[in-house]
Design an enzyme around this catalytic site. Structure first.
Site, mmCIF file in Angstrom:
data_model
loop_
_atom_site.group_PDB
_atom_site.id
_atom_site.type_symbol
_atom_site.label_atom_id
_atom_site.label_comp_id
_atom_site.label_asym_id
_atom_site.label_seq_id
_atom_site.Cartn_x
_atom_site.Cartn_y
_atom_site.Cartn_z
ATOM 1 N N GLN A 166 0.838 -1.206 0.000
ATOM 2 C CA GLN A 166 0.000 0.000 0.000
ATOM 3 C C GLN A 166 0.871 1.253 0.000
ATOM 4 O O GLN A 166 0.617 2.200 -0.749
ATOM 5 C CB GLN A 166 -0.938 -0.011 1.210
ATOM 6 C CG GLN A 166 -1.972 -1.132 1.109
ATOM 7 C CD GLN A 166 -2.910 -1.198 2.293
ATOM 8 O OE1 GLN A 166 -2.734 -0.479 3.276
ATOM 9 N NE2 GLN A 166 -3.898 -2.060 2.213
ATOM 10 N N ASP A 310 -1.820 -11.548 4.640
ATOM 11 C CA ASP A 310 -3.258 -11.600 4.945
ATOM 12 C C ASP A 310 -3.723 -13.011 5.313
ATOM 13 O O ASP A 310 -4.830 -13.188 5.819
ATOM 14 C CB ASP A 310 -4.075 -11.093 3.744
ATOM 15 C CG ASP A 310 -3.892 -9.593 3.536
ATOM 16 O OD1 ASP A 310 -3.501 -8.897 4.488
ATOM 17 O OD2 ASP A 310 -4.144 -9.127 2.406
ATOM 18 N N ARG A 341 -4.105 -8.328 14.493
ATOM 19 C CA ARG A 341 -4.382 -9.731 14.140
ATOM 20 C C ARG A 341 -3.543 -10.726 14.935
ATOM 21 O O ARG A 341 -3.866 -11.916 14.928
ATOM 22 C CB ARG A 341 -4.217 -9.955 12.629
ATOM 23 C CG ARG A 341 -5.378 -9.395 11.833
ATOM 24 C CD ARG A 341 -5.275 -9.705 10.357
ATOM 25 N NE ARG A 341 -6.471 -9.213 9.661
ATOM 26 C CZ ARG A 341 -6.533 -8.999 8.355
ATOM 27 N NH1 ARG A 341 -5.474 -9.232 7.596
ATOM 28 N NH2 ARG A 341 -7.645 -8.559 7.811
ATOM 29 N N ARG A 383 -11.231 -11.144 7.922
ATOM 30 C CA ARG A 383 -10.410 -12.360 7.852
ATOM 31 C C ARG A 383 -10.418 -13.128 9.183
ATOM 32 O O ARG A 383 -10.281 -14.353 9.189
ATOM 33 C CB ARG A 383 -8.996 -12.031 7.404
ATOM 34 C CG ARG A 383 -8.973 -11.437 5.993
ATOM 35 C CD ARG A 383 -7.627 -11.516 5.330
ATOM 36 N NE ARG A 383 -7.533 -10.551 4.246
ATOM 37 C CZ ARG A 383 -8.055 -10.723 3.024
ATOM 38 N NH1 ARG A 383 -8.707 -11.825 2.722
ATOM 39 N NH2 ARG A 383 -7.922 -9.778 2.109
HETATM 40 C C1 S3P Z 1 -2.757 -4.692 0.053
HETATM 41 C C2 S3P Z 1 -1.569 -4.708 0.724
HETATM 42 C C3 S3P Z 1 -1.385 -5.315 2.050
HETATM 43 C C4 S3P Z 1 -2.553 -6.224 2.415
HETATM 44 C C5 S3P Z 1 -3.878 -5.623 2.081
HETATM 45 C C6 S3P Z 1 -3.979 -5.300 0.603
HETATM 46 C C7 S3P Z 1 -2.807 -4.059 -1.284
HETATM 47 O O1 S3P Z 1 -1.307 -4.290 3.015
HETATM 48 O O2 S3P Z 1 -2.507 -6.544 3.792
HETATM 49 O O3 S3P Z 1 -4.931 -6.508 2.424
HETATM 50 O O4 S3P Z 1 -3.796 -4.258 -2.021
HETATM 51 O O5 S3P Z 1 -1.863 -3.340 -1.622
HETATM 52 P P1 S3P Z 1 0.104 -3.572 3.391
HETATM 53 O O6 S3P Z 1 0.591 -2.897 2.195
HETATM 54 O O7 S3P Z 1 -0.232 -2.609 4.490
HETATM 55 O O8 S3P Z 1 0.989 -4.689 3.867
#
Ligand code: S3P
Length: 423
Positions: A166, A310, A341, A383
Site C-alpha cells: 500500500q 493476509d 491480528r 479475515r
Molecule cells: C494490500 C496490501 C497489504 C494487504 C492488504 C492489501 C494491497 O497491506 O494486507 O490486504 O492491495 O496493496 P500492506 O501494504 O499494508 O501490507
C-alpha cells in the site's frame, strides 16, 4: 450467528475476484485516458468504497451487473469532491488514493470507519509530504480523517521503512505525476499488482530486485481488465480441505501471482496434499485442488511474510492441526491490520481451546489440538471472522460468532460458498 459445522468438505467453487486487483482496476481506469472495462470485479464493501470514492471525484463509472465501465479522466481530470469521502473499512482505498490525490490542485478529505480511523497513515503521509503535497491527519495525528492538499510534485528517492504494497503503491501513483525520476527501495518485495498494471495501461516502470524506478509525468490509456480469483479468499478453503478428514476441494481460477502464493509454500512445507492444474501463465491463475492432509509444523519468517501477510490468521489455524510447534515471526505488521491480528487470532482461537501464544512479532502454535465450541468474535475483521468459521468446522459443539457481517468486506458470499461444499 451460529457457525456451520462439517465432518468433511467436497466439491468445487470459484472464489471471488482479487481484492487488490479490483481496487487498482478502478484507480487505473480513473487516472487513464479513455475507457476501461473491468470483468469479474469484486463487489465487496472495500472495493465498492474505491468505486464510490472515484465517482465522488467526478469519474463516470457504470456497473451493468456484469462489467464495470470507467470513463477515464486522467490525473488532471479528477474534480474536487463535494465533501469528505468515506472509505469504510478499506486501508487499500485510503492509502492508494492519498498517492493519487497528492498531485491534484485541490483539497480532499478521506476518512473511514472506527477501525480504519485507527490505522497508521504516517507511513504514506511522510513520503508524499516529502514530494511536496500537504497531508495532515485528524488533529495533527497520523489518523484519518486525512486532509490532502495536492501540489506539483517533485520526485523522491525513498527507502521504505516497512514492507507494504500500500505504501509502495501510494508513492508510485504520486511518482507518475511528479516531474522526473523517483526511486523506491522496498524493505522486502511485496505484492506487485500496481507495477504490473502500469505496464498493462501503457505506462513505464523499471523494477530491479527491490528497487523500483518511475519517471513522471506519464499518461496511461484505458484497458480491459479481467480480475482473477483471490488467493487470500481461496486460503480459507485451502486450509479447510487440508484440516478436515475425507475432504477434497477444487478452487477454480485462483490468482497465483508469485508475490501472493506464500500460503502454498507453507502448505507444501507442512506436508499438505494439493496440486495446481489449468495454469494460465498470462493471467497468473490456476485451479488448486486441496485434499485432507497429515500436517507437520513449520517456521514462517522474513521475506516470506509479505507473500502471505493476509493469510496468517488462517495459517495459524492450520498450525493448530499440525504435529509440532509452528513459529511465525517478523510479522509485526499484523498488529496494524483491520484489527491487531496477532491478538485477535491468539485470543479468539484460545477460546476454542487452541494452544497458541502471541509474541512481539508473531505467534507460536503447538499442535495438534482438538478444538471445542464456544463464543468468539470477528472483532469487526473479515479475515478473523472467516478463520473462526473454518475453525468451527472442527468442533463437536456449536461456535457462535459475533460481528459475522464483517466478512462482506472481502467475501460477501462466503457462508453460502462454504455451505455448498458440505454434503
Ligand atoms: C494490500 C496490501 C497489504 C494487504 C492488504 C492489501 C494491497 O497491506 O494486507 O490486504 O492491495 O496493496 P500492506 O501494504 O499494508 O501490507
Amino acid at each position: 450467528m451460529e457457525l456451520l459445522r462439517a465432518k468433511q468438505l467436497n466439491g468445487q467453487i470459484e472464489v471471488p475476484a482479487d481484492k487488490s486487483i479490483s481496487h487498482r482496476s478502478i484507480m487505473f481506469g480513473a487516472i487513464a485516458k479513455g475507457t476501461t472495462t473491468v470483468k469479474n470485479f469484486l463487489r465487496g464493501e472495500d472495493c465498492l468504497s474505491t468505486l464510490n470514492g472515484f465517482k465522488e471525484l467526478g469519474v463516470p463509472i457504470e456497473d451493468d451487473g456484469q462489467t464495470i465501465t470507467i470513463q477515464g479522466v486522467g490525473f488532471e481530470g479528477l474534480k474536487p469532491a463535494l465533501g469528505p469521502i468515506d472509505l469504510g473499512n478499506s486501508g487499500t482505498s485510503i492509502r492508494l488514493m492519498m498517492g493519487i490525490l497528492a498531485g491534484t490542485n485541490f483539497q480532499t478529505t478521506l476518512f473511514g470507519d472506527e477501525y480504519l480511523n485507527r490505522r497508521p497513515m504516517q507511513r504514506v503521509m511522510a513520503p508524499l509530504n516529502q514530494m511536496g503535497a500537504h497531508l495532515v491527519g485528524f488533529e495533527n495525528t497520523q489518523y484519518p480523517p486525512i486532509s490532502i492538499q495536492g501540489a506539483k510534485l517533485a520526485p523522491i528517492t525513498y527507502e521504505m521503512p516497512v514492507a507494504s504494497a500500500q505504501v509502495k503503491s501510494a508513492i508510485i501513483f504520486a511518482a507518475l505525476q511528479a516531474q522526473g525520476t523517483s526511486t523506491i527501495i522496498e524493505k522486502e518485495p511485496s505484492r506487485n499488482h500496481t507495477e504490473q498494471m502500469i505496464k498493462q495501461f501503457g505506462g513505464e516502470i523499471e523494477v530491479s530486485g527491490k528497487t523500483i524506478r518511475v519517471t513522471g509525468p506519464q499518461q496511461l490509456t484505458g484497458q480491459e481488465v479481467i480480475v482473477p480469483g483471490d488467493i487470500s479468499s481461496a486460503a480459507f478453503f485451502i486450509v479447510a480441505a487440508a484440516i478436515l478428514k475425507n475432504s477434497q476441494v477444487v478452487l477454480k481460477n485462483v490468482g497465483i501471482n508469485p508475490t501472493r502464493t506464500g500460503i502454498l509454500d507453507v502448505l507444501e512445507a507442512m506436508g499438505g496434499t494439493f496440486e495446481l492444474s489449468e495454469i494460465d501463465e498470462a493471467n497468473e491463475s490456476a485451479t488448486i485442488t486441496v485434499s485432507s492432509s497429515t500436517l507437520k509444523a513449520t517456521t514462517i519468517q522474513g521475506a516470506d511474510i509479505p507473500r502471505l501477510i493476509d493469510e496468517l490468521p488462517i495459517i495459524a489455524l492450520l498450525a493448530t492441526q499440525a504435529e509440532g510447534t509452528t513459529i511465525i515471526k517478523d510479522a509485526q505488521e499484523l498488529k496494524v491490520k483491520e484489527t491487531n491480528r496477532i491478538d485477535a487470532t491468539c485470543e479468539e482461537l484460545q477460546k476454542l481451546g487452541a494452544n497458541i501464544e502471541p509474541t512481539d512479532d508473531g505467534m507460536i502454535i503447538h499442535g495438534p489440538v482438538q478444538l471445542h465450541g464456544g463464543k468468539v468474535s470477528s472483532r469487526g475483521d473479515h479475515r478473523i471472522g472467516m478463520m473462526l468459521q473454518i475453525a468451527a468446522l472442527l468442533t463437536e459443539k456449536i461456535v457462535e460468532l459475533d460481528k459475522a457481517e464483517a466478512v462482506a468486506v472481502s467475501y460477501p458470499h462466503f457462508f453460502e460458498d462454504l455451505a455448498s461444499l458440505i454434503n
